[in-house]
Design an enzyme around this catalytic site. Structure first.
Site, PDB file in Angstrom:
ATOM      1  N   CYS A  74       1.100  -1.222  -0.038  1.00 41.06           N
ATOM      2  CA  CYS A  74      -0.066   0.153  -0.090  1.00 41.06           C
ATOM      3  C   CYS A  74       0.955   1.275   0.108  1.00 41.06           C
ATOM      4  O   CYS A  74       1.772   1.371   0.871  1.00 41.06           O
ATOM      5  CB  CYS A  74      -0.761  -0.056   1.118  1.00 41.06           C
ATOM      6  SG  CYS A  74      -1.917   1.528   1.450  1.00 41.06           S
ATOM      7  N   CYS A 185      -1.108   3.931  -6.455  1.00 42.16           N
ATOM      8  CA  CYS A 185      -1.641   3.297  -5.377  1.00 42.16           C
ATOM      9  C   CYS A 185      -1.816   2.025  -5.990  1.00 42.16           C
ATOM     10  O   CYS A 185      -2.080   1.521  -7.277  1.00 42.16           O
ATOM     11  CB  CYS A 185      -3.097   3.984  -5.311  1.00 42.16           C
ATOM     12  SG  CYS A 185      -4.403   3.031  -4.307  1.00 42.16           S
TER      13      CYS A 185
END
Length: 289
Positions: A74, A185
């Site tokens: 992440c 992302c």
């Protein structure tokens, strides 16, 4: 730590499956424990302190279950939690960063778009990354992808609503001369087919999943933690979520061969915080000095 112990992998939700997929392809002998913290997704709209504390809670939870190493799959959790995770225990912690370096090398126009969460873009870690890997004269157009993670978490990667968001975020970059787009992302690689349909070959898309898998491979070798080949040739895989299992199961069945049943788990909550303050304007050009 036994070399055949599993590797922990976590993300705020489903996005880290793009990294998990790359890790399984490169290191099929390794066993993996994946946690989607979908109860608190998306991290990108949450305060920095929340992200750090949540990352620590998940890292400790995975260590308690025998993980020998951790992949923070992440970008937002890496930006705000990886330093604390590394200080918390002496184990290999591999983070994910937007692909600024490969984007800078790939761009011909010198104008590069970065699509990431607001929390990633406002972080000191991201500012340092830009400063280290930007050549003179290059320009980065940084756009928070508000709403995209929520759509992907719901299993939506190509609806009219998603295409509208992509137009809103990407068209201004193209208008300013961008020829390269960093997918900052781990959820966003699931949008690659939609991006390619909408924008064709106008943009080179930069995803770092394979690079993260290679970094993990190097770190395991350095620390003597490579797993021996298990019976059947493949390590075990466990998939866990802190929210409803259906969304993760659907995406896992789509992406992973012989995906196991997803387990719903509870990981100790942290103190609540107010809404994040977002200081980054849409399409703000960042020009390093």
């Amino acid at each position: 730590m036994p070399s055949n112990a599993p590797i922990g992998v976590f993300d705020s939700g489903l996005g880290g499956l793009s990294v998990l997929q790359a890790v399984r392809a490169l290191l099929p002998h390794e066993s993996l424990l994946y946690v989607a913290d979908s109860r608190f997704a998306p991290y990108g709209e949450r305060p920095d302190a929340f992200i750090e504390q949540r990352s620590l809670a998940i890292g400790r939870w995975l260590r308690e279950r025998g993980a020998k190493a951790l992949v923070v799959a992440c970008n937002t959790a890496t930006a705000h939690g990886v330093a604390a995770l590394r200080a918390d225990a002496p184990w290999p912690v591999i983070g994910v960063e937007p692909g600024i370096k490969p984007a800078a090398a790939a761009s011909r126009s010198g104008v590069i778009g970065v699509l990431a969460t607001a929390a990633t873009l406002r972080s000191a870690r991201f500012a340092d990354l830009l400063a280290r890997h930007t050549a003179q004269g290059q320009r980065f157009l940084c756009q928070p992808g508000h709403g995209l993670v929520e759509r992907i978490e719901a299993g939506d990667v190509d609806s009219p609503e998603v295409m509208t968001l992509l137009d809103r975020f990407v068209e201004p970059m193209l208008a300013q001369g961008a020829d390269t787009l960093v997918l900052g992302c781990t959820h966003y690689p699931f949008l690659i087919p939609a991006l390619q349909r909408r924008f064709g070959t106008a943009l080179t898309l930069i995803d770092t999943g394979a690079a993260i898998a290679r970094q993990l491979q190097r770190r395991l070798a350095t620390d003597g933690l490579n797993a021996s080949q298990p019976p059947g040739g493949h390590g075990d895989l466990q998939l866990m979520t802190t929210a409803n299992a259906n969304a993760l199961q659907t995406m896992a069945d789509r992406l992973l061969a012989n995906a196991p049943r997803v387990q719903t788990v509870e990981i100790a909550e942290i103190a609540s915080h107010g809404p994040a303050r977002l200081d980054l304007a849409p399409n703000l050009p960042i020009i390093p000095a």
